[in-house]
Design a protein around this motif. Structure first.
Motif: not given
Length: 238
Positions: A193-217
């Protein structure tokens, strides 16, 4: 100079960050600095697309909590992302970088419509894509938009540019004991339930095998550093 880890990426940029130190609106110095970072990233040999949020102007959830319907509030928020996209497109072009804003909405007097064909053509021409209008549908965040667009254009990763240097077990600004993760699976990110990105985005990334890199801008050059594997962040993959 290290070779970039990815050749085509979508960068998710929060609208709030474009306000700089202000509570509302667009801070031009901040937009110009981000434009410099995007240009530097492209010069590494990376094809770059950017999905911009709209929270510096309108947040659909906030608007709908005051009596406007959620669908209308979300539409207002999506239109705010188009304004941010135009500001970033203008900054890139002013610096001599070929860039084009594409919108999920049909608005020919303002910018081109996003289609996969238009996106691929622009990337082939060496343009930086600035993608506004969210998905064009209410109830979906620009986090989800970033993953969706990445899947549509064949990007190899989504870079979530935020105000913290990765995914933490709790808000590090409120909990000094919060643990930062170097790596998570998509499922762990959803279950935690980490709030840095919403669950729908994580689920779609899992479905499409896309890595997400979270970093400070926050630091200049952070986009390029992450692309070269030298930056500090959290990789959500697998």
């Amino acid at each position: 100079m290290a070779e970039p880890l990815y050749r085509r990426v979508v960068i998710k940029l929060s609208g709030e960050y474009l306000a700089g130190s202000h509570a509302f609106g667009i801070d031009q110095a901040t937009v110009d600095r981000i434009a410099d970072d995007l240009i530097a990233a492209q010069k590494l040999g990376v094809e770059v697309a950017v999905v911009v949020g709209g929270g510096n102007m309108v947040r659909g959830v906030d608007v709908s909590s005051k009596g406007v319907s959620r669908s209308t509030g979300d539409t207002m928020g999506m239109l705010a992302t188009v304004m941010n996209s135009l500001a970033l497109e203008a900054a890139l072009q002013r610096k001599g970088a070929p860039a084009v804003a594409l919108s999920a909405f049909v608005m020919p007097e303002v910018c081109e419509l996003f289609t996969r064909a238009a996106a691929h053509k622009a990337l082939a021409e060496g343009r930086i894509l600035v993608l506004g209008g969210g998905t064009g549908n209410p109830y979906f965040t620009t986090d989800t938009t970033a993953v969706l667009r990445a899947a549509e254009i064949g990007a190899q990763a989504v870079l979530k540019a935020t105000n913290v240097d990765g995914v933490y077990s709790a808000d590090p600004k409120q909990d000094p004991s919060a643990k930062r993760f170097d790596r998570l699976t998509h499922s762990q990110a959803i279950e935690g339930g980490y709030k840095v990105m919403d669950a729908t985005a994580f689920a779609l990334a899992r479905e499409t095998s896309l890595p997400i890199i979270v970093f400070s801008i926050a630091e200049p050059g952070s986009i390029g550093a992450m692309l070269q594997g030298a930056g500090r962040g959290t990789i959500v993959a697998g």
